[in-house]
Write an enzyme that holds these catalytic residues in place. Structure first.
Site, PDB file in Angstrom:
ATOM      1  N   MET A 178      34.328  11.198 103.650  1.00  0.00           N
ATOM      2  CA  MET A 178      33.176  11.885 103.063  1.00  0.00           C
ATOM      3  C   MET A 178      33.588  12.469 101.721  1.00  0.00           C
ATOM      4  O   MET A 178      34.584  13.202 101.627  1.00  0.00           O
ATOM      5  CB  MET A 178      32.694  13.017 103.964  1.00  0.00           C
TER       6      MET A 178
ATOM      7  N   ASP B  15      31.523   7.909 100.898  1.00  0.00           N
ATOM      8  CA  ASP B  15      30.123   8.293 101.099  1.00  0.00           C
ATOM      9  C   ASP B  15      29.855   9.678 100.516  1.00  0.00           C
ATOM     10  O   ASP B  15      30.415  10.669 100.991  1.00  0.00           O
ATOM     11  CB  ASP B  15      29.838   8.275 102.610  1.00  0.00           C
TER      12      ASP B  15
ATOM     13  N   SER C 142      22.085   4.068 101.035  1.00  0.00           N
ATOM     14  CA  SER C 142      21.770   4.990 102.130  1.00  0.00           C
ATOM     15  C   SER C 142      20.270   5.224 102.197  1.00  0.00           C
ATOM     16  O   SER C 142      19.665   5.712 101.236  1.00  0.00           O
ATOM     17  CB  SER C 142      22.491   6.322 101.922  1.00  0.00           C
TER      18      SER C 142
ATOM     19  N   MET D  96      21.572  12.204 111.776  1.00  0.00           N
ATOM     20  CA  MET D  96      21.907  13.640 111.796  1.00  0.00           C
ATOM     21  C   MET D  96      21.146  14.321 112.923  1.00  0.00           C
ATOM     22  O   MET D  96      19.938  14.072 113.091  1.00  0.00           O
ATOM     23  CB  MET D  96      21.535  14.287 110.471  1.00  0.00           C
TER      24      MET D  96
ATOM     25  N   ASP E  59      22.116   7.337 107.949  1.00  0.00           N
ATOM     26  CA  ASP E  59      22.684   8.658 108.220  1.00  0.00           C
ATOM     27  C   ASP E  59      21.959   9.303 109.396  1.00  0.00           C
ATOM     28  O   ASP E  59      20.874   9.839 109.251  1.00  0.00           O
ATOM     29  CB  ASP E  59      22.562   9.525 106.963  1.00  0.00           C
TER      30      ASP E  59
ATOM     31  N   MET F 253      26.363  11.526 112.387  1.00  0.00           N
ATOM     32  CA  MET F 253      26.722  12.929 112.153  1.00  0.00           C
ATOM     33  C   MET F 253      26.092  13.729 113.285  1.00  0.00           C
ATOM     34  O   MET F 253      25.108  14.443 113.121  1.00  0.00           O
ATOM     35  CB  MET F 253      26.198  13.383 110.785  1.00  0.00           C
TER      36      MET F 253
ATOM     37  N   HIS G 128      22.997   1.558 105.000  1.00  0.00           N
ATOM     38  CA  HIS G 128      23.694   2.723 105.558  1.00  0.00           C
ATOM     39  C   HIS G 128      22.673   3.690 106.149  1.00  0.00           C
ATOM     40  O   HIS G 128      21.718   4.097 105.471  1.00  0.00           O
ATOM     41  CB  HIS G 128      24.497   3.400 104.447  1.00  0.00           C
TER      42      HIS G 128
ATOM     43  N   HIS H  90      26.097   5.770 110.495  1.00  0.00           N
ATOM     44  CA  HIS H  90      27.009   6.898 110.300  1.00  0.00           C
ATOM     45  C   HIS H  90      26.493   8.046 111.162  1.00  0.00           C
ATOM     46  O   HIS H  90      25.490   8.666 110.828  1.00  0.00           O
ATOM     47  CB  HIS H  90      27.017   7.240 108.806  1.00  0.00           C
TER      48      HIS H  90
HETATM   49  C1  DX5 Z   1      25.493  12.690 103.450  1.00  0.00           C
HETATM   50  C2  DX5 Z   1      25.280  11.234 103.823  1.00  0.00           C
HETATM   51  C3  DX5 Z   1      25.273  10.263 102.703  1.00  0.00           C
HETATM   52  C4  DX5 Z   1      24.198  10.445 101.698  1.00  0.00           C
HETATM   53  C5  DX5 Z   1      24.694   9.941 100.393  1.00  0.00           C
HETATM   54  O1  DX5 Z   1      25.588  13.436 104.630  1.00  0.00           O
HETATM   55  O2  DX5 Z   1      26.283  10.823 104.726  1.00  0.00           O
HETATM   56  O3  DX5 Z   1      25.247   8.930 103.190  1.00  0.00           O
HETATM   57  O4  DX5 Z   1      23.002   9.794 102.031  1.00  0.00           O
HETATM   58  O5  DX5 Z   1      23.737  10.257  99.458  1.00  0.00           O
HETATM   59  P1  DX5 Z   1      24.091  10.356  97.917  1.00  0.00           P
HETATM   60  O6  DX5 Z   1      24.548   9.003  97.511  1.00  0.00           O
HETATM   61  O7  DX5 Z   1      22.803  10.773  97.330  1.00  0.00           O
HETATM   62  O8  DX5 Z   1      25.183  11.379  97.788  1.00  0.00           O
HETATM   63 ZN    ZN Z   2      26.479   8.601 105.340  1.00  0.00          ZN
END
Ligand code: DX5
Ligand code: ZN
Length: 222
Positions: A136, A174, A9, A36, A34, A67, A32, A65
């Protein structure tokens, strides 16, 4: 059974030297991302411009991903940017069936994501259409959180649901994934593992990707 796909990620990567961060994980299977929006989750991160830049800088496929609230309205941004997998939260999508088919019609893999407290039963009428289910294993919004142990039981329920449907989507986990739980997750049915802080917080991200792969393989074969 194959060892799970490993997806570092970028949330935990050093963005001040993005190309170095990307080449440090060139042995991974996916990158990956994220995304947000500061509404669906209390954090704000990457948009389609960065995904587009990464697609130009790396040969690895991108796992986006989302969010975000109302992914129905913005999913094309990420498809246009070249994301290879686009996953949306069932808690955020308004018309999930339409959205999943739209992502697939645009040539990407369509994933659906469940927050920790969302039961797998919500997938009953969509699971036959999806390419990927993401559970998650932390509450979304931040990297570096502690893995939620209930994920194993939930993964078991997901695998039973998939079995009943004869469905074989990628099963992605994840949040809080590391060498200590990768093997157990793989043994329980996970086929793709996201790892942010475990990979980019280590001295040697490339070696950590391989260590995760090995950890997953080891318990699997036991
Ligand atoms: C959290 C994200 C994850 C995050 C995982 O909202 O969706 O992808 O980056 O990070 P670690 O592996 O540090 O938990
Ligand atoms: Zn993620």
């Amino acid at each position: 059974m194959n060892a799970p796909l490993i997806a570092p990620s970028l949330l935990s990567a050093d963005l001040s030297c993005l190309t170095e961060s990307l080449s440090s994980v060139s042995g991974a299977d996916y990158l990956h991302f994220d995304v947000m929006d500061g509404h669906f989750v209390p954090n704000l991160t990457f948009g389609p411009a960065l995904i587009g830049a990464v697609k130009r800088a790396s040969n690895l496929p991108v796992d986006a991903h989302l969010m975000v609230d109302d992914p129905d309205g913005t999913v094309d941004w990420y498809l246009d940017a070249g994301a290879d997998i686009v996953s949306v939260h069932v808690e955020a999508a308004r018309h999930l069936d339409r959205l999943v088919h739209h992502i697939k019609d645009r040539g990407a893999k369509a994933g659906v994501v469940l927050n920790p407290a969302t039961p797998v039963s919500v997938l009953e009428d969509i699971v036959d259409a999806v390419d990927l289910v993401l559970l998650m294993s932390v509450n979304p919004g931040f990297g570096g959180q502690t893995f939620i142990e209930n994920t194993y039981a939930k993964l078991g329920r997901l695998m039973r649901l998939l079995d009943e449907h004869g469905a074989h989507p990628i099963v992605e986990i994840d949040g809080g994934v590391n060498r200590g739980n990768a093997g157990k997750l793989a043994a329980a049915g996970a086929t793709m593992l996201v790892a942010g802080s475990a990979v980019f917080g280590s001295e040697d991200p490339a070696a950590e990707v391989e260590a995760l792969r090995e950890a997953a393989r080891t318990v699997e074969g036991a």
